[in-house]
Design a protein around this motif. Structure first.
Motif, mmCIF file in Angstrom:
data_model
loop_
_atom_site.group_PDB
_atom_site.id
_atom_site.type_symbol
_atom_site.label_atom_id
_atom_site.label_comp_id
_atom_site.label_asym_id
_atom_site.label_seq_id
_atom_site.Cartn_x
_atom_site.Cartn_y
_atom_site.Cartn_z
ATOM 1 N N SER A 16 -3.844 9.138 -1.350
ATOM 2 C CA SER A 16 -3.091 10.163 -1.122
ATOM 3 C C SER A 16 -3.429 11.005 0.135
ATOM 4 N N GLY A 17 -2.448 11.434 0.713
ATOM 5 C CA GLY A 17 -2.304 12.313 2.003
ATOM 6 C C GLY A 17 -1.068 12.877 2.140
ATOM 7 N N SER A 18 -1.269 14.389 2.082
ATOM 8 C CA SER A 18 0.165 15.102 2.329
ATOM 9 C C SER A 18 0.582 15.239 3.815
ATOM 10 N N PRO A 19 1.916 15.055 4.057
ATOM 11 C CA PRO A 19 2.439 15.284 5.415
ATOM 12 C C PRO A 19 2.344 16.506 5.584
ATOM 13 N N TYR A 20 2.370 17.634 4.650
ATOM 14 C CA TYR A 20 2.522 19.063 4.702
ATOM 15 C C TYR A 20 1.211 19.711 5.069
ATOM 16 N N LEU A 66 5.077 5.033 2.964
ATOM 17 C CA LEU A 66 5.040 6.324 3.106
ATOM 18 C C LEU A 66 5.874 7.036 2.004
ATOM 19 N N ASP A 67 5.389 7.310 0.705
ATOM 20 C CA ASP A 67 6.309 7.624 -0.348
ATOM 21 C C ASP A 67 6.319 9.343 -0.508
ATOM 22 N N CYS A 68 6.870 10.031 0.390
ATOM 23 C CA CYS A 68 7.296 11.290 0.463
ATOM 24 C C CYS A 68 8.410 11.706 1.346
ATOM 25 N N GLY A 100 0.867 -1.122 -0.109
ATOM 26 C CA GLY A 100 -0.235 -0.017 0.063
ATOM 27 C C GLY A 100 0.928 1.265 0.020
ATOM 28 N N VAL A 101 0.666 2.204 -0.864
ATOM 29 C CA VAL A 101 1.568 3.331 -0.909
ATOM 30 C C VAL A 101 0.784 4.508 -0.472
ATOM 31 N N ILE A 102 1.088 5.289 0.231
ATOM 32 C CA ILE A 102 0.855 6.781 0.516
ATOM 33 C C ILE A 102 1.344 7.786 -0.120
ATOM 34 N N VAL A 103 1.040 8.420 -1.087
ATOM 35 C CA VAL A 103 1.495 9.392 -1.810
ATOM 36 C C VAL A 103 0.938 10.989 -1.264
ATOM 37 N N PRO A 104 1.773 11.978 -1.710
ATOM 38 C CA PRO A 104 1.492 13.362 -0.986
ATOM 39 C C PRO A 104 0.417 13.925 -1.657
ATOM 40 N N GLY A 105 0.024 13.532 -3.079
ATOM 41 C CA GLY A 105 -1.359 14.435 -3.745
ATOM 42 C C GLY A 105 -1.937 13.501 -4.523
ATOM 43 N N LYS A 106 -2.908 13.970 -5.195
ATOM 44 C CA LYS A 106 -4.034 13.334 -6.033
ATOM 45 C C LYS A 106 -3.161 13.015 -7.105
ATOM 46 N N ALA A 107 -2.309 13.949 -7.962
ATOM 47 C CA ALA A 107 -1.540 13.814 -8.897
ATOM 48 C C ALA A 107 -0.622 12.575 -9.003
ATOM 49 N N GLN A 108 -0.148 12.404 -7.736
ATOM 50 C CA GLN A 108 0.927 11.336 -7.890
ATOM 51 C C GLN A 108 0.092 9.997 -7.553
ATOM 52 N N GLU A 109 -1.143 10.252 -7.017
ATOM 53 C CA GLU A 109 -1.848 8.780 -6.909
ATOM 54 C C GLU A 109 -2.316 8.407 -8.375
ATOM 55 N N GLU A 110 -2.858 9.381 -9.099
ATOM 56 C CA GLU A 110 -3.114 9.152 -10.409
ATOM 57 C C GLU A 110 -1.942 8.378 -11.151
ATOM 58 N N GLN A 111 -0.536 9.187 -11.089
ATOM 59 C CA GLN A 111 0.442 8.480 -11.554
ATOM 60 C C GLN A 111 0.738 7.263 -11.301
ATOM 61 N N ALA A 112 0.683 6.823 -10.121
ATOM 62 C CA ALA A 112 0.938 5.572 -9.448
ATOM 63 C C ALA A 112 0.000 4.572 -10.103
ATOM 64 N N ALA A 113 -1.144 5.063 -10.397
ATOM 65 C CA ALA A 113 -2.137 3.873 -10.864
ATOM 66 C C ALA A 113 -1.891 3.609 -12.492
ATOM 67 N N ARG A 114 -1.071 4.637 -13.059
ATOM 68 C CA ARG A 114 -0.681 4.453 -14.634
ATOM 69 C C ARG A 114 0.570 3.684 -14.633
ATOM 70 N N SER A 115 1.212 3.509 -13.623
ATOM 71 C CA SER A 115 2.819 2.885 -13.587
ATOM 72 C C SER A 115 2.743 1.642 -13.936
#
Length: 105
Positions: A45-49, A72-74, A22-37
């Motif tokens: 997605s969930g930003s630590p910032y 946690l991919d950030c 399971g991967v948590i990325v910082p934003g929706k754009a990275q979530e969509e990019q990961a889905a296409r990988s």
């Protein structure tokens, strides 16, 4: 003197990195990019910032998914965030930056 690898792994459950992640990325754009990988993962997605509540909400979105561990991919995620996500989700959690260090060792 301990190696970097020993220091990074101490007091941690070591997940098998060949298992489903399971991967948590910082934003929706990275979530969509990961889905296409083309890599089989569950992504949220969930930003630590923004705050810990974002990461905890992302971890809850991974509940019920067939994953053995969470990454946690950030670079902005901290050891405290890792601990809190692990408590929320109840699975081993690794930080991207420690994974990179382990692989480089």
């Amino acid at each position: 003197m301990r190696s970097h690898r020993e220091a990074l792994w101490r007091h941690e459950e070591v997940p098998d990195l060949r298992d489903q992640a399971g991967v948590i990325v910082p934003g929706k754009a990275q979530e969509e990019q990961a889905a296409r990988s083309g890599v089989e993962t569950e992504v949220a997605s969930g930003s630590p910032y923004i705050g810990m509540h974002e990461l905890e909400a992302a971890a809850r979105r991974l509940e019920g998914k067939d994953v053995s561990f969470i990454c946690l991919d950030c670079m902005g995620c901290t050891a405290e965030m890792k601990r809190r996500v692990s408590e929320t989700e109840g699975r081993p959690v690794i930080l991207q930056w420690t994974l990179i260090a382990r692989l480089a060792d």
